[in-house]
Design a protein around this motif. Sequence first.
Motif, PDB file in Angstrom:
ATOM      1  N   PHE A   7     -16.918   2.609 -18.836  1.00 18.08           N
ATOM      2  CA  PHE A   7     -17.485   3.737 -19.577  1.00 18.08           C
ATOM      3  C   PHE A   7     -17.634   4.980 -18.701  1.00 18.08           C
ATOM      4  CE2 PHE A   7     -18.809  -0.145 -21.638  1.00 18.08           C
ATOM      5  CZ  PHE A   7     -18.449   0.110 -22.958  1.00 18.08           C
ATOM      6  N   ALA A   8     -17.834   6.089 -19.405  1.00 17.91           N
ATOM      7  CA  ALA A   8     -18.096   7.404 -18.787  1.00 17.91           C
ATOM      8  C   ALA A   8     -17.041   7.684 -17.711  1.00 17.91           C
ATOM      9  CB  ALA A   8     -19.520   7.463 -18.270  1.00 17.91           C
ATOM     10  N   THR A   9     -17.470   8.180 -16.564  1.00 18.92           N
ATOM     11  CA  THR A   9     -16.498   8.615 -15.543  1.00 18.92           C
ATOM     12  C   THR A   9     -15.643   7.468 -15.005  1.00 18.92           C
ATOM     13  OG1 THR A   9     -18.383   8.533 -14.064  1.00 18.92           O
ATOM     14  CG2 THR A   9     -17.600  10.715 -14.680  1.00 18.92           C
ATOM     15  N   ILE A  44     -25.084   0.349 -14.046  1.00 23.93           N
ATOM     16  CA  ILE A  44     -25.485  -0.625 -15.051  1.00 23.93           C
ATOM     17  C   ILE A  44     -24.346  -1.631 -15.177  1.00 23.93           C
ATOM     18  CG2 ILE A  44     -26.115  -0.967 -17.485  1.00 23.93           C
ATOM     19  CD1 ILE A  44     -27.126   1.930 -17.497  1.00 23.93           C
ATOM     20  N   LEU A  46     -23.465  -5.163 -17.110  1.00 18.14           N
ATOM     21  CA  LEU A  46     -23.905  -6.118 -18.129  1.00 18.14           C
ATOM     22  C   LEU A  46     -22.888  -7.243 -18.280  1.00 18.14           C
ATOM     23  CD1 LEU A  46     -24.832  -3.531 -20.953  1.00 18.14           C
ATOM     24  CD2 LEU A  46     -26.377  -4.496 -19.228  1.00 18.14           C
ATOM     25  N   ASP A  51     -28.278  -7.765 -18.527  1.00 17.54           N
ATOM     26  CA  ASP A  51     -28.172  -7.337 -17.133  1.00 17.54           C
ATOM     27  C   ASP A  51     -27.683  -8.465 -16.237  1.00 17.54           C
ATOM     28  OD1 ASP A  51     -29.142  -4.707 -17.325  1.00 17.54           O
ATOM     29  OD2 ASP A  51     -31.146  -5.521 -17.665  1.00 17.54           O
ATOM     30  N   SER A  65     -19.547  -5.168 -19.040  1.00 16.92           N
ATOM     31  CA  SER A  65     -19.585  -3.720 -19.287  1.00 16.92           C
ATOM     32  C   SER A  65     -20.116  -3.032 -18.031  1.00 16.92           C
ATOM     33  CB  SER A  65     -20.510  -3.395 -20.455  1.00 16.92           C
ATOM     34  OG  SER A  65     -20.246  -4.241 -21.552  1.00 16.92           O
ATOM     35  N   PHE A  67     -21.127   0.668 -16.176  1.00 12.77           N
ATOM     36  CA  PHE A  67     -21.452   2.091 -16.334  1.00 12.77           C
ATOM     37  C   PHE A  67     -21.813   2.711 -14.987  1.00 12.77           C
ATOM     38  CE2 PHE A  67     -22.607   0.011 -20.274  1.00 12.77           C
ATOM     39  CZ  PHE A  67     -22.206   0.895 -21.263  1.00 12.77           C
ATOM     40  N   PRO A  69     -24.024   5.910 -13.034  1.00 11.31           N
ATOM     41  CA  PRO A  69     -25.372   6.385 -13.371  1.00 11.31           C
ATOM     42  C   PRO A  69     -25.323   7.353 -14.553  1.00 11.31           C
ATOM     43  CG  PRO A  69     -24.923   6.718 -11.032  1.00 11.31           C
ATOM     44  CD  PRO A  69     -23.625   6.322 -11.681  1.00 11.31           C
ATOM     45  N   VAL A  70     -26.018   7.022 -15.614  1.00  7.44           N
ATOM     46  CA  VAL A  70     -26.026   7.878 -16.793  1.00  7.44           C
ATOM     47  C   VAL A  70     -27.403   7.807 -17.444  1.00  7.44           C
ATOM     48  CG1 VAL A  70     -23.605   7.967 -17.473  1.00  7.44           C
ATOM     49  CG2 VAL A  70     -24.951   5.962 -18.001  1.00  7.44           C
ATOM     50  N   GLY A  71     -27.736   8.844 -18.175  1.00 13.25           N
ATOM     51  CA  GLY A  71     -29.020   8.850 -18.862  1.00 13.25           C
ATOM     52  C   GLY A  71     -29.017   9.896 -19.942  1.00 13.25           C
ATOM     53  N   GLY A  72     -30.088   9.973 -20.674  1.00 10.35           N
ATOM     54  CA  GLY A  72     -30.166  10.962 -21.747  1.00 10.35           C
ATOM     55  C   GLY A  72     -31.474  10.775 -22.482  1.00 10.35           C
ATOM     56  N   GLY A  73     -31.454  10.999 -23.778  1.00 12.11           N
ATOM     57  CA  GLY A  73     -32.697  10.779 -24.508  1.00 12.11           C
ATOM     58  C   GLY A  73     -32.779  11.639 -25.735  1.00 12.11           C
TER      59      GLY A  73
END
Lengths: 73, 601
Positions: A7-9, A44, A46, A51, A65, A67, A69-73
Amino acid sequence: MIKVKLFATLREGRQKEVVFDYFDGITGKYIIDMLDIKEDDVAIYLINGIDGKINDKLKDGDVVSIFPPVGGG
Amino acid sequence: MVFGYAGKILRVDLTNRRFRVEDLNLELAKKYIGGRGLATKIFYDEVDPKVEPFSKENKVIIATGPLTGTSAPASGRYMVVTKSPLTGTIASSNSGGYFGAELKLAGYDMIILEGKSDRPVYILIDDDKVEIKDAGNLWGKLVSETTDFLKNIHGEKAKVLCIGPAGERLVKIAAVINDYDRAAGRSGIGAVIGSKNVKAIVVKGSNKVQFYDEERVKDVVSNKIKMLRENGITGQGLPTYGTAVLVNIINENGIFPVANFQKSYTEYADKISGETMAKDILVRKNPCYRCPIACGRWVRLKDGREVGGPEYETLWAFGADCNVYDIDAVAKANYLCNEYGLDTISTGATIAAAMELYEKGYIKDEDIKEDGLSLRFGDSDAIIGWTKKIGLREGFGDNMAEGSYRLCQKYGAVELSMTVKKQELPAYDPRGVQGHGLEYATSNRGGCHVRGYMISPEILGAPQKLDRFSLEGKAEWVKIFQDLTAVIDSLGLCLFTSFALSAKDYIELYNAVCGFDFNQETILEAGERIWNLERIFNLKAGIDPKEDKLPKRLLQEPIPEGPSKGHVHKLSDLLPKYYEVRGWDEKGYPKKETLIKLNIE
Ligand code: SF4
């Protein structure tokens, strides 16, 4: 067979999903080395949505899976 | 000389079309920090908690914090505090963009709106020049039309906060929008402003916030910017993908609610993910005032228009929660929420609840036949069409404009409303994140994720990874997160800075700017004071502590499939411990000694 989802980058320059043949003793560490992903970039990790640790032994059929480092909200 | 704070409050009497500028009480400001905290204190002192939200006795406070409009990173935030027509609790809705900073630079810590105008008005603030002007021609206009019109008259530099048609029509899930696409979204505050006949506030400021120690502020600020840049989340994840990056993470953990929380995992999540947004519709970043994180997105709609893009919560509410996996449709619905002035979470989640009501046979075809829209899960046209109708209270949209709780209640099926204290839950299924569920149940403004964002430790591992299914220590974590969040909200900084910064960093900024001597203990105590005051307001407003609960589905129906399969939320095991660590009695009322310790009268 182990299905690996990125995922992501981590998708940059790689596929979204990669399949590895299962062998006894295969771990996340082996997988990220093969995919040329730095351990620091794994924030992360999984195994089947729960975890895990990259040194945990995987079972045939596991879905991993990964990931950065990512975050949001 | 006042440092950090502007030192002035603008009080606008709408009934008599008068205003007055008052001095800020600095002692009180220090006790409640500013922003959310200080506004709550002033609101509590001036307004009867039992007030009817749309009456002229209700007030609206638009508040900046001591760091708003300074050189501190992500310091463009302001808070709107009032009594919510949706929840009946205190409402405090936060927004970024540029309006908050401009208000501070115009010389005001806050605006207090009181009374009620007998015709539509807007308020024009140009430093110390304040006018209450006629807005008859703006009533009924969309947010972009209103903002364009006002900028045309008052100059490009003017910053505009306004309501859309939803706020005018007292839609209980109406938002306040500033700078075209930034929303103080939750709890129906747009309707309260609409009830006062205020269409907009335009502000131009030319002052500068004074610092106690200029040199120290420079050092501390550059150090904090560096920390934000070097942190993986604030330096990489959020800048690259925005909050939308969460779609896949939350789904992979099996806590991504689908079809009104009937499921919590979908194989289609990637279609509405941050990764897909970046690849298919992203035009550029859309940052708020002085923000190095720049999580905001600017996207291209299918018709070619370029507009503010959807956040994670919105991608979920109109996406998975309605079982829609069409990113163009979700971006369009998001755009309509910004134009009509609607809260994206509550709007999407209310449509999702209506879809379940329809599929379960409560809402009949004849109820919606005039509307020409379906209420089937998965229908992209439906999310767009109903959003408009909710914004205009048109047709069946009039029922949905009351929010999902009142909608489901009308059909005798409140259990299908995924709300806490009548406010729609956001995009995380608490059955698979126990601490986050406790935060939902206890949030002072009802169903909400940003009063103590437990996803951070329980899923993202910041500041450390906690076992998401475990109950161990969660009550304590929730309390500290809630108290620290109250501090950040009150300072006027963006909550997202907290992925990289801790209490110590906020204290350094606050002390350097204001010349105070806060330490870890006293700052968290201020946060706890704010939390307790909000709680007391709610209790006096008649909100029973028994309302600290979750929808039955989340407590009784195990997640049916996916990585969190089999789990329910264990609220009754967590709540007593939470009350205890809060210093509240077993019924959930703050104990006298707690209030004395916190110096709350
Ligand atoms: S992190 Fe995002 S929401 Fe927060 S101030 Fe920056 S751009 Fe705005």
